[in-house]
Design a protein around this motif. Structure first.
Motif, PDB file in Angstrom:
ATOM      1  N   VAL A  44       0.825  -1.201   0.000  1.00 44.32           N
ATOM      2  CA  VAL A  44       0.000   0.000   0.000  1.00 44.32           C
ATOM      3  C   VAL A  44       0.863   1.257   0.000  1.00 44.32           C
ATOM      4  CG1 VAL A  44      -1.894   1.215   1.142  1.00 44.32           C
ATOM      5  CG2 VAL A  44      -1.770  -1.293   1.276  1.00 44.32           C
ATOM      6  N   VAL A  45       1.663   1.452   1.060  1.00 42.67           N
ATOM      7  CA  VAL A  45       2.461   2.677   1.174  1.00 42.67           C
ATOM      8  C   VAL A  45       3.786   2.581   0.435  1.00 42.67           C
ATOM      9  CG1 VAL A  45       1.397   3.263   3.383  1.00 42.67           C
ATOM     10  CG2 VAL A  45       3.553   1.988   3.365  1.00 42.67           C
ATOM     11  N   GLY A  46       4.111   1.386  -0.081  1.00 34.94           N
ATOM     12  CA  GLY A  46       5.374   1.215  -0.784  1.00 34.94           C
ATOM     13  C   GLY A  46       5.312   1.472  -2.271  1.00 34.94           C
ATOM     14  N   THR A  47       4.141   1.775  -2.800  1.00 37.06           N
ATOM     15  CA  THR A  47       4.050   2.193  -4.195  1.00 37.06           C
ATOM     16  C   THR A  47       4.367   3.688  -4.276  1.00 37.06           C
ATOM     17  OG1 THR A  47       1.720   2.822  -4.099  1.00 37.06           O
ATOM     18  CG2 THR A  47       2.215   0.495  -4.550  1.00 37.06           C
ATOM     19  N   PRO A  48       4.695   4.215  -5.444  1.00 39.42           N
ATOM     20  CA  PRO A  48       4.935   5.659  -5.529  1.00 39.42           C
ATOM     21  C   PRO A  48       3.744   6.490  -5.037  1.00 39.42           C
ATOM     22  CG  PRO A  48       5.835   4.592  -7.465  1.00 39.42           C
ATOM     23  CD  PRO A  48       5.083   3.531  -6.710  1.00 39.42           C
ATOM     24  N   ALA A  49       2.525   6.111  -5.448  1.00 39.07           N
ATOM     25  CA  ALA A  49       1.355   6.857  -4.988  1.00 39.07           C
ATOM     26  C   ALA A  49       1.145   6.686  -3.485  1.00 39.07           C
ATOM     27  CB  ALA A  49       0.109   6.402  -5.747  1.00 39.07           C
ATOM     28  N   GLY A  50       1.393   5.477  -2.983  1.00 37.71           N
ATOM     29  CA  GLY A  50       1.259   5.242  -1.552  1.00 37.71           C
ATOM     30  C   GLY A  50       2.269   6.034  -0.751  1.00 37.71           C
ATOM     31  N   ALA A  51       3.506   6.106  -1.243  1.00 37.32           N
ATOM     32  CA  ALA A  51       4.533   6.882  -0.547  1.00 37.32           C
ATOM     33  C   ALA A  51       4.193   8.365  -0.551  1.00 37.32           C
ATOM     34  CB  ALA A  51       5.892   6.645  -1.196  1.00 37.32           C
ATOM     35  N   ALA A  52       3.621   8.873  -1.649  1.00 37.77           N
ATOM     36  CA  ALA A  52       3.230  10.281  -1.701  1.00 37.77           C
ATOM     37  C   ALA A  52       2.151  10.576  -0.659  1.00 37.77           C
ATOM     38  CB  ALA A  52       2.733  10.642  -3.101  1.00 37.77           C
TER      39      ALA A  52
END
Length: 324
Positions: A281-289
């Motif tokens: 979840v948070v490890g994708t580019p969008a998730g990290a943003a």
């Protein structure tokens, strides 16, 4: 025995800063285990903060054909490239990206680690640990699919499983974990006694409180760090179809409301929320943003303490030595 243990706890707590409340808010019987439970009275966290926020990153081993599915309609395929790619991307790119984000933002992180992960993914583990070298390691069982707690085999088997988990993590990381999170969020009433008997001092298996509390386990009490299921990203993402930006709003609102309540009534005990995050979840580019927006917002809240599990234990007067 219980009264003596709690009296010693209160004496230790009273000797430490920040200021603690002088009496517990509630006591009773835990609905899962049947054991006596008692709130741990904390008035404020360091620097007068009232809300402790712990982000716990899950570092997990699933195995081929196991684990979360991004497209359940494709699981009958051999090979299932979509779901295997979903899981592998989270390991290869999601974990390092999340570690970099927390390092760059200067925010503490806690790691819930499957014992099989360091050997299964040695390079990824080395990269992640180098990014967050001081993150507490919370034991999270052997893996998250095929080697879960042996709940049907009794307390002795659970103790052996927990001991094996702790031994493997220590052998591969140099850390003897004092925290526990049951793999696949699947403990039973006996798990709490078994973890305490194997030297675990705190667990994330408590999901029904805003404040620290403890169970009267033997040989020593077990502290439960609040870990509400409603804020864990994995369930929201896969079961409730929430995107990372939805989770950002959820987390910010959740924490800000706790802070608002504390400002409205300063006599309320200090609260804790453990937020489980996963590289899917948070490890994708969008998730990290989205995660970056959350950390920026919470860093600006004057009542919020962004911290880790061991720091909360120390601030509450508990023993939570990370290890070597």
């Amino acid at each position: 025995m219980r009264a003596a243990i709690f009296a010693l706890l209160l004496a230790a707590v009273a000797a430490l800063t920040p200021v603690r409340a002088q009496a517990a808010d509630s006591a009773g019987t835990d609905w899962i285990t049947g054991l006596p439970r008692q709130d741990i009275p904390v008035a404020t966290w360091p620097d007068g903060k009232k809300v402790a926020v712990l982000f716990v990153l899950y570092v997990e081993t699933w195995g081929h054909g196991q684990g979360p599915n991004f497209r359940p309609d494709m699981t009958s395929r051999t090979p299932d490239l979509v779901d295997e790619g979903f899981r592998q991307y989270a390991i290869n790119f999601g974990l390092p990206r999340t570690g970099r984000l927390f390092r760059d933002m200067g925010v503490p992180l806690s790691l819930a680690l499957n014992a099989q992960f360091p050997k299964a993914q040695p390079q990824v583990w080395a990269t992640l640990r180098a990014l967050v070298p001081s993150a507490p390691i919370i034991a999270h069982g052997l893996n998250n699919s095929t080697d879960l707690l042996p709940l049907s085999e009794g307390p002795a088997a659970q103790r052996a499983y927990i001991r094996k988990t702790l031994d493997m993590i220590e052998a591969d990381t140099g850390v003897r974990s004092t925290g526990w999170s049951s793999p696949s969020v699947y403990p039973d009433a006996q798990t709490f006694e078994a973890t305490a008997a194997e030297g675990i001092r705190y667990t994330l298996d408590g999901m029904d409180s805003d404040v620290l509390w403890q169970l009267d386990t033997k040989p020593s009490p077990l502290v439960l760090v609040p870990y509400p299921p409603s804020v864990v990203d994995m369930g929201q993402y896969l079961s409730r179809f929430k995107e990372a930006d939805d989770l950002a709003r959820l987390w910010i609102d959740y924490v800000r409301e706790l802070a608002r309540e504390a400002k409205a009534d300063p006599s309320r005990p200090a609260t804790v929320v453990g937020i489980g995050i996963h590289p899917f979840v948070v490890g994708t580019p969008a998730g990290a943003a989205a995660m970056r927006r959350v950390l920026e917002a919470l860093k600006a809240e004057d009542m919020v303490w962004l911290t880790d599990t061991d720091a909360v234990m120390r601030a509450a007067g508990q023993s939570a030595t990370v290890g070597k």
